[in-house]
Design a protein around this motif. Structure first.
Motif, mmCIF file in Angstrom:
data_model
loop_
_atom_site.group_PDB
_atom_site.id
_atom_site.type_symbol
_atom_site.label_atom_id
_atom_site.label_comp_id
_atom_site.label_asym_id
_atom_site.label_seq_id
_atom_site.Cartn_x
_atom_site.Cartn_y
_atom_site.Cartn_z
ATOM 1 N N LYS A 13 19.806 -67.078 -60.020
ATOM 2 C CA LYS A 13 19.897 -68.239 -59.016
ATOM 3 C C LYS A 13 20.571 -69.221 -59.379
ATOM 4 O O LYS A 13 20.935 -69.479 -60.692
ATOM 5 C CB LYS A 13 18.484 -68.585 -58.928
ATOM 6 C CG LYS A 13 17.434 -67.685 -58.435
ATOM 7 C CD LYS A 13 16.056 -68.261 -58.022
ATOM 8 C CE LYS A 13 15.122 -67.255 -57.636
ATOM 9 N NZ LYS A 13 14.438 -67.956 -56.096
ATOM 10 N N GLU A 15 20.679 -73.090 -60.109
ATOM 11 C CA GLU A 15 19.953 -74.393 -60.420
ATOM 12 C C GLU A 15 20.732 -75.738 -60.754
ATOM 13 O O GLU A 15 21.950 -75.551 -60.699
ATOM 14 C CB GLU A 15 19.401 -73.869 -61.956
ATOM 15 C CG GLU A 15 18.729 -72.618 -61.965
ATOM 16 C CD GLU A 15 17.838 -72.493 -63.283
ATOM 17 O OE1 GLU A 15 18.232 -73.216 -64.371
ATOM 18 O OE2 GLU A 15 17.153 -71.785 -63.481
ATOM 19 N N LYS A 39 5.095 -77.973 -49.473
ATOM 20 C CA LYS A 39 5.401 -76.658 -49.369
ATOM 21 C C LYS A 39 6.792 -76.136 -48.520
ATOM 22 O O LYS A 39 7.026 -76.718 -47.455
ATOM 23 C CB LYS A 39 4.098 -75.937 -48.770
ATOM 24 C CG LYS A 39 4.398 -74.318 -48.975
ATOM 25 C CD LYS A 39 2.980 -73.389 -48.991
ATOM 26 C CE LYS A 39 3.501 -72.115 -48.692
ATOM 27 N NZ LYS A 39 2.766 -71.370 -50.147
ATOM 28 N N GLU A 40 7.764 -75.316 -49.380
ATOM 29 C CA GLU A 40 8.888 -75.135 -48.398
ATOM 30 C C GLU A 40 8.451 -74.169 -47.228
ATOM 31 O O GLU A 40 7.780 -73.190 -47.497
ATOM 32 C CB GLU A 40 9.700 -74.383 -49.507
ATOM 33 C CG GLU A 40 10.218 -75.187 -50.691
ATOM 34 C CD GLU A 40 10.910 -76.398 -50.264
ATOM 35 O OE1 GLU A 40 11.515 -76.237 -49.010
ATOM 36 O OE2 GLU A 40 11.172 -77.445 -51.066
ATOM 37 N N LYS A 43 9.735 -68.492 -47.110
ATOM 38 C CA LYS A 43 9.202 -68.016 -48.205
ATOM 39 C C LYS A 43 10.367 -67.317 -49.075
ATOM 40 O O LYS A 43 11.238 -66.865 -48.693
ATOM 41 C CB LYS A 43 8.706 -66.581 -47.696
ATOM 42 C CG LYS A 43 7.628 -66.765 -46.744
ATOM 43 C CD LYS A 43 6.331 -66.996 -47.405
ATOM 44 C CE LYS A 43 5.197 -67.097 -46.557
ATOM 45 N NZ LYS A 43 4.162 -67.762 -46.950
ATOM 46 N N GLY A 44 10.284 -68.221 -50.240
ATOM 47 C CA GLY A 44 11.658 -67.742 -51.158
ATOM 48 C C GLY A 44 12.893 -68.613 -50.835
ATOM 49 O O GLY A 44 12.811 -69.363 -49.830
ATOM 50 N N SER A 47 13.061 -73.359 -54.969
ATOM 51 C CA SER A 47 11.939 -74.020 -55.501
ATOM 52 C C SER A 47 12.524 -75.047 -56.041
ATOM 53 O O SER A 47 13.617 -75.312 -56.528
ATOM 54 C CB SER A 47 11.334 -72.825 -56.480
ATOM 55 O OG SER A 47 12.301 -72.804 -57.634
ATOM 56 N N LYS A 48 11.483 -76.157 -56.238
ATOM 57 C CA LYS A 48 11.839 -77.657 -56.390
ATOM 58 C C LYS A 48 10.553 -78.040 -57.415
ATOM 59 O O LYS A 48 9.420 -77.793 -57.100
ATOM 60 C CB LYS A 48 12.102 -78.359 -55.351
ATOM 61 C CG LYS A 48 12.368 -79.897 -55.545
ATOM 62 C CD LYS A 48 12.516 -80.548 -54.309
ATOM 63 C CE LYS A 48 12.444 -79.832 -53.104
ATOM 64 N NZ LYS A 48 12.501 -80.888 -51.892
ATOM 65 N N LEU A 49 10.994 -78.657 -58.594
ATOM 66 C CA LEU A 49 9.876 -79.395 -59.556
ATOM 67 C C LEU A 49 10.012 -80.719 -59.947
ATOM 68 O O LEU A 49 11.365 -80.979 -60.305
ATOM 69 C CB LEU A 49 9.905 -78.486 -60.619
ATOM 70 C CG LEU A 49 8.956 -78.975 -61.984
ATOM 71 C CD1 LEU A 49 7.426 -78.926 -61.435
ATOM 72 C CD2 LEU A 49 9.470 -78.128 -63.120
ATOM 73 N N TRP A 60 16.025 -78.124 -59.080
ATOM 74 C CA TRP A 60 15.911 -76.957 -58.022
ATOM 75 C C TRP A 60 16.392 -75.712 -58.529
ATOM 76 O O TRP A 60 16.992 -75.790 -59.559
ATOM 77 C CB TRP A 60 17.027 -77.511 -57.080
ATOM 78 C CG TRP A 60 16.630 -78.552 -56.352
ATOM 79 C CD1 TRP A 60 15.834 -78.773 -55.016
ATOM 80 C CD2 TRP A 60 16.874 -79.980 -56.478
ATOM 81 N NE1 TRP A 60 15.602 -79.973 -54.483
ATOM 82 C CE2 TRP A 60 16.047 -80.805 -55.407
ATOM 83 C CE3 TRP A 60 17.325 -80.643 -57.642
ATOM 84 C CZ2 TRP A 60 16.367 -82.359 -55.572
ATOM 85 C CZ3 TRP A 60 17.704 -81.986 -57.727
ATOM 86 C CH2 TRP A 60 17.179 -82.952 -56.541
ATOM 87 N N SER A 61 15.967 -74.799 -58.056
ATOM 88 C CA SER A 61 16.597 -73.216 -58.181
ATOM 89 C C SER A 61 16.476 -72.685 -56.741
ATOM 90 O O SER A 61 15.576 -72.903 -56.051
ATOM 91 C CB SER A 61 15.475 -72.594 -59.054
ATOM 92 O OG SER A 61 15.704 -71.320 -59.534
ATOM 93 N N SER A 71 18.796 -78.810 -49.656
ATOM 94 C CA SER A 71 17.652 -79.127 -50.429
ATOM 95 C C SER A 71 17.893 -80.427 -51.214
ATOM 96 O O SER A 71 17.230 -81.707 -51.157
ATOM 97 C CB SER A 71 16.956 -78.385 -51.336
ATOM 98 O OG SER A 71 15.783 -78.636 -51.734
#
Length: 95
Positions: A13, A15, A39-40, A43-44, A47-49, A60-61, A71
């Motif tokens: 992925k 990042e 929530k994104e 599906k898949g 991802s974000k933190l 992000w990933s 994003s």
């Protein structure tokens, strides 16, 4: 503001991370609450933190560069609005 991007060899992925300094942890927390991701819809794919540690750190990933770019750009647009709003209303009042 510091940014970094790289491909993660372990997962394949892409990042990216962004460190945004704020004058106080209270202002960073206000920004975090405003910018916390919904929530994104997909599906898949992404991802974000977002966490606070004296400043707001976002990570992000993503599976594809295009998804990552969209994003990050969206986050920066929202961050700009949050910063303008905080500047307009002044520093937060202690509770």
């Amino acid at each position: 503001m510091a940014a970094a991007g790289e491909a993660n060899g372990g997962t394949g992925k892409l990042e990216s991370s962004l460190d945004v300094p704020f004058p106080s942890s209270r202002e960073a927390t206000i920004a975090l609450r405003s910018l916390s991701p919904d929530k994104e819809p997909r599906k898949g794919g992404i991802s974000k933190l977002i966490t606070v540690s004296g400043s707001t750190l976002s990570r992000w990933s993503a599976d594809e560069a295009r998804i990552l770019r969209v994003s990050v750009n969206s986050f920066l647009d929202h961050l700009s609005l949050v910063l303008e709003t905080m500047e307009m209303f002044g520093p937060p009042v202690a509770v």
